[in-house]
Design an enzyme around this catalytic site. Sequence first.
Site, short mmCIF file in Angstrom:
data_model
loop_
_atom_site.label_atom_id
_atom_site.label_comp_id
_atom_site.label_asym_id
_atom_site.label_seq_id
_atom_site.Cartn_x
_atom_site.Cartn_y
_atom_site.Cartn_z
N GLY A 175 -6.14 -6.40 5.12
CA GLY A 175 -7.04 -5.45 5.77
C GLY A 175 -8.50 -5.67 5.40
CG LEU A 209 -2.10 -1.12 3.30
CD1 LEU A 209 -2.62 0.06 4.10
CD2 LEU A 209 -0.76 -1.59 3.87
CD GLU A 248 -2.18 -8.47 6.49
OE1 GLU A 248 -2.30 -9.62 6.03
OE2 GLU A 248 -3.13 -7.74 6.79
CD GLU A 298 -6.07 -6.15 9.80
OE1 GLU A 298 -5.73 -5.97 10.98
OE2 GLU A 298 -5.49 -5.61 8.83
CB ALA A 330 -7.23 -6.21 -2.68
CE LYS A 333 -5.16 1.20 -9.21
NZ LYS A 333 -3.90 0.71 -9.85
CG LEU A 351 -0.12 -3.75 -0.87
CD1 LEU A 351 0.07 -5.06 -1.66
CD2 LEU A 351 0.59 -3.83 0.48
C1 1HE Z 1 -3.97 -3.28 -5.51
C2 1HE Z 1 -4.15 -4.12 -4.39
C3 1HE Z 1 -3.71 -3.62 -3.13
C4 1HE Z 1 -4.91 -5.13 -6.11
N1 1HE Z 1 -3.13 -2.41 -3.08
N2 1HE Z 1 -3.40 -2.09 -5.40
N3 1HE Z 1 -3.08 -6.95 0.17
C5 1HE Z 1 -2.50 -7.84 -0.64
O1 1HE Z 1 -1.33 -8.17 -0.52
C6 1HE Z 1 -3.35 -8.38 -1.76
C7 1HE Z 1 -2.83 -7.89 -3.08
N4 1HE Z 1 -3.74 -8.17 -4.17
C8 1HE Z 1 -3.87 -9.39 -4.74
O2 1HE Z 1 -3.30 -10.39 -4.31
C9 1HE Z 1 -4.75 -9.49 -5.95
O3 1HE Z 1 -4.85 -8.20 -6.53
C10 1HE Z 1 -6.18 -10.00 -5.66
C11 1HE Z 1 -6.12 -11.50 -5.32
C12 1HE Z 1 -6.85 -9.24 -4.54
C13 1HE Z 1 -7.05 -9.81 -6.93
O4 1HE Z 1 -6.42 -10.40 -8.05
P1 1HE Z 1 -6.89 -9.95 -9.52
O5 1HE Z 1 -6.14 -10.83 -10.47
O6 1HE Z 1 -8.37 -9.96 -9.62
O7 1HE Z 1 -6.45 -8.42 -9.68
P2 1HE Z 1 -4.99 -7.82 -9.99
O8 1HE Z 1 -4.72 -7.90 -11.45
O9 1HE Z 1 -3.95 -8.41 -9.11
O10 1HE Z 1 -5.15 -6.30 -9.53
C14 1HE Z 1 -5.94 -5.38 -10.27
C15 1HE Z 1 -5.43 -4.01 -9.94
O11 1HE Z 1 -5.66 -3.75 -8.55
C16 1HE Z 1 -3.92 -3.86 -10.13
O12 1HE Z 1 -3.68 -2.52 -10.49
P3 1HE Z 1 -3.42 -2.07 -12.02
O13 1HE Z 1 -3.25 -0.59 -11.94
O14 1HE Z 1 -2.20 -2.85 -12.44
O15 1HE Z 1 -4.65 -2.51 -12.79
C17 1HE Z 1 -3.38 -4.11 -8.76
O16 1HE Z 1 -2.12 -3.52 -8.54
C18 1HE Z 1 -4.43 -3.44 -7.91
N5 1HE Z 1 -4.46 -3.94 -6.54
N6 1HE Z 1 -4.74 -5.24 -4.79
C19 1HE Z 1 -3.00 -1.68 -4.20
N7 1HE Z 1 -3.87 -4.31 -2.00
C20 1HE Z 1 -3.93 -2.21 8.45
S1 1HE Z 1 -2.76 -3.17 7.84
C21 1HE Z 1 -3.41 -4.12 6.59
C22 1HE Z 1 -2.29 -4.75 5.84
C23 1HE Z 1 -2.72 -5.39 4.57
O17 1HE Z 1 -3.85 -5.38 4.19
S2 1HE Z 1 -1.47 -6.18 3.70
C24 1HE Z 1 -2.26 -7.03 2.44
C25 1HE Z 1 -2.41 -6.21 1.19
#
Ligand code: 1HE
Length: 278
Positions: A128, A83, A151, A131, A81, A44, A85
Site C-alpha cells: 500500500g 497496509l 501482497e 500504491e 511499509a 511501524k 498487517l
Molecule cells: C509492520 C508492517 C506492516 C513493519 N504492518 N506492522 N506490507 C508488507 O508486507 C511489508 C511488511 N514489512 C516489511 O517487510 C519490513 O517491516 C520492512 C521491509 C518494511 C522494514 O523492515 P525493518 O527491518 O526496517 O523493520 P521490521 O523490524 O520488519 O519492522 C519494525 C516494526 O514495524 C515491527 O514491529 P515490532 O512491534 O516488532 O517492532 C513490524 O512488525 C512493524 N511493521 N511493517 C504492520 N506492514 C490496500 S491493500 C494494501 C495491501 C498491502 O499493503 S500488503 C503489504 C503489507
Amino acid sequence: MAESTWRFARHQPFFHTNMTSPNPDLHLEMHNDIAVVRLSRPAKRNALNDALVLALRDVFATLPANARAAVLHGEGEHFCAGLDLSELQSRDAGEGMLHSRMWHQAFQQIQFGTVPVVAALHGAVVGGGLELAASCHIRVADDTTFYALPEGSRGIFVGGGGAVRIPKLIGVARMTDMMMTGRVYNAVDGERVGFAQYLVPAGTALDKAMELAKHIAGNAPLTNYALMHALPRIAEQAADHGFVTESLMSSITQAAPEAKARVDAFLQGRAAKVEKKS
Ligand code: 1HE
C-alpha cells in the site's frame, strides 16, 4: 492573478498550519505555499492503519487555501511499509469491498485534489505504500529506495488503487511479475522502469521534492489544474475524444490573463529561456 476567479472552493482546514494533526501519525506543516505532509509512524515503518488512511484523506481534502503544491514523505528509515498487517482481519466480501473503497477515496483525494503532490521516497515503498506513492504526481526516490508488492506472497491482492495506477507507471507485465515472484526493484532499476521520475543521493529526496514543489507552485494554477485533472483523463479517452478535450483545456488555459502575462514576459525578455541541458 485572481486565483479565486477559477479555483474551486476549499473546505476549512481540518487542522491548522504547523499544528499537530488530530492523528499523531500524520503531520502537516506549511512552508510558505508548500504543504509538507509527513507520515510519522516510524516504529511501524509508517504502515497504514485505517485511521492513518482516513487522516491522509482528510489532510489532502482540507489543505490550507494558500497551498499551491504539496510534498509527501515518511519519517524514519522507510517511506511506507503498506497496509498495517496487524489490522488485517478476515472480512466478508462486502466489508472488504468497502475497506478497499476507503483507500481509493483517500488516494483519489491525493491524485485529484487541489494541488500537485510530490512524493519523496526512501527505504521501503511497498504494498500500500507503493500504491500511495503511485497516487502522487511526481516521485523522487533516493538511493536507499526499494519497491515491492508483497501482497502476492501474503495471499491477498492490491486494494489501494495499485491495479489501476501501477501498470500505468511500469506496465502490466512488470506488475504481474512483482506480485507473482516477489521481485523487489532497487532504486536504480525502479527509476529505469518508471516508478520514480527522479533518483537522488541517499538522504536528499525531501530536498529535491521541495525544490520541485517550489517550481510547481510558481506555475499558473490553471496549468497545474489541467495537468492534474485533464491530462490523466485525456490519456484514458479514445484519441478522437482526447483531441477535443485537449483543445478545450488548451483554450481555457490560454484565455486566462496569467497566460498572456507570462507569454508577454518572455517576449519582453523578462522570463527565463529554456536552457540547453549538457
Ligand atoms: C509492520 C508492517 C506492516 C513493519 N504492518 N506492522 N506490507 C508488507 O508486507 C511489508 C511488511 N514489512 C516489511 O517487510 C519490513 O517491516 C520492512 C521491509 C518494511 C522494514 O523492515 P525493518 O527491518 O526496517 O523493520 P521490521 O523490524 O520488519 O519492522 C519494525 C516494526 O514495524 C515491527 O514491529 P515490532 O512491534 O516488532 O517492532 C513490524 O512488525 C512493524 N511493521 N511493517 C504492520 N506492514 C490496500 S491493500 C494494501 C495491501 C498491502 O499493503 S500488503 C503489504 C503489507
